[in-house]
Design an enzyme around this catalytic site. Structure first.
Site, PDB file in Angstrom:
ATOM      1  N   ASP A  99      47.783 -22.924 -49.644  1.00 47.57           N
ATOM      2  CA  ASP A  99      48.029 -21.556 -49.555  1.00 47.57           C
ATOM      3  C   ASP A  99      47.617 -20.808 -50.633  1.00 47.57           C
ATOM      4  OD1 ASP A  99      49.088 -21.291 -46.946  1.00 47.57           O
ATOM      5  OD2 ASP A  99      50.914 -20.879 -47.647  1.00 47.57           O
ATOM      6  N   MET A 103      57.176  -9.033 -49.532  1.00 47.45           N
ATOM      7  CA  MET A 103      55.940  -8.545 -48.884  1.00 47.45           C
ATOM      8  C   MET A 103      56.257  -7.035 -48.578  1.00 47.45           C
ATOM      9  SD  MET A 103      54.724 -11.747 -46.779  1.00 47.45           S
ATOM     10  CE  MET A 103      56.251 -12.285 -46.480  1.00 47.45           C
ATOM     11  N   LYS A 121      46.928 -17.614 -47.099  1.00 48.63           N
ATOM     12  CA  LYS A 121      47.919 -16.835 -46.154  1.00 48.63           C
ATOM     13  C   LYS A 121      48.496 -15.779 -46.917  1.00 48.63           C
ATOM     14  CE  LYS A 121      48.471 -17.703 -42.384  1.00 48.63           C
ATOM     15  NZ  LYS A 121      47.921 -17.392 -40.967  1.00 48.63           N
TER      16      LYS A 121
END
Length: 259
Positions: free
Chosen positions: A36, A175, A58
């Site tokens: 990732d 996030m 990602k």
């Protein structure tokens, strides 16, 4: 041909010294690593010199390798007898799509195991010197993502804010910086404006940055300080400890924002 295997490995928040011993051994055994975007180069360097390394970035809000393509890569490699490590930032089962991958591979008869990693939320709390469930301030903690899957159900921030206020919960938001204005507006419907918030960008890494503010100033702080992903928000009374530490100890990279 004998089937290979897949291991979903949590690479932790980035600092290679926070990697578990079991994870390091799995990385060293792999013939193929699917890595990732947030996994540090120092961790990838633990792979065998003969291993193939494929970066399948990602990251929320950015162009990413399609999930279906990643799952196809794992399935094909395992059927070819390879020892596959799917290397994920943090923990595979906390906002890491590990559950989807495990279900898909097991449905195809592939042997899958999981090695946990330290999540960025815990690394951020440690960097701040904040106990997420300090018994004087919080009765529990909620880990929530600010990035909703396209077409999925949006987080009910208002209900979450009321619950956090009424039951004394710490909110740890992953996030969330890209939608911080909406997040702030919704949380203010149930939490006081002076609720303390701590922000940690790139937790555990050399470029780590930390800030403390109040909920009513959260979006302004993110914009002024140019806080960017990957970043963790710790919202609730436990974050008062971070504010006190930044005043008393001049915490590197931290600032206490006035009310």
């Amino acid at each position: 041909m004998k089937l290979g295997s897949v291991t979903l490995v949590g690479a932790g928040p980035g600092d290679p010294e926070l990697l578990t011993i079991k994870a390091a051994k799995a990385i060293a055994r792999a013939t193929l690593l699917l890595v990732d975007d947030l996994v540090s180069d120092a961790i990838v360097a633990l792979a065998s010199p003969g291993a193939r390394v494929v970066h399948v970035g990602k990251r929320g809000g950015c162009r990413s390798t399609p999930q279906a393509f990643i799952e196809k890569l794992m399935l094909t490699a395992a059927r070819d007898g390879e020892v596959v490590v799917r290397l994920k930032g943090g923990d595979p089962f906390l906002f890491g799509r590990g559950g989807e991958e495990l279900e898909h591979l097991r449905a195809e008869g592939i042997d899958v195991s999981v090695i946990n990693g330290i999540s960025a939320g815990f690394a951020a709390a440690s960097a701040l010197g904040v106990a997420l469930t300090h018994r004087d301030h919080a009765q529990g903690v909620v880990f929530v993502t600010g990035h909703t899957q396209r077409g999925g159900t949006a987080t009910n921030w208002r209900a979450l804010a009321r619950t956090a206020h009424d039951t004394g919960l710490t909110l740890v938001v992953y996030m969330g910086v890209s939608g911080v204005q909406h997040l702030q507006q919704e949380l203010l419907s149930g939490l006081p404006g002076d609720t303390p918030v701590a922000l940690v960008q790139s937790a555990s890494l050399p470029e780590q940055r930390m800030f403390v503010t109040r909920l009513q100033q959260l979006a302004d702080t993110v914009a002024r300080e140019k806080v960017a992903s990957p970043a963790i928000m710790v919202i609730g009374n436990v974050a008062r400890a971070a504010a006190l530490a930044s005043d008393a100890m001049q915490m590197p990279g931290a600032r206490a924002t006035a009310a």
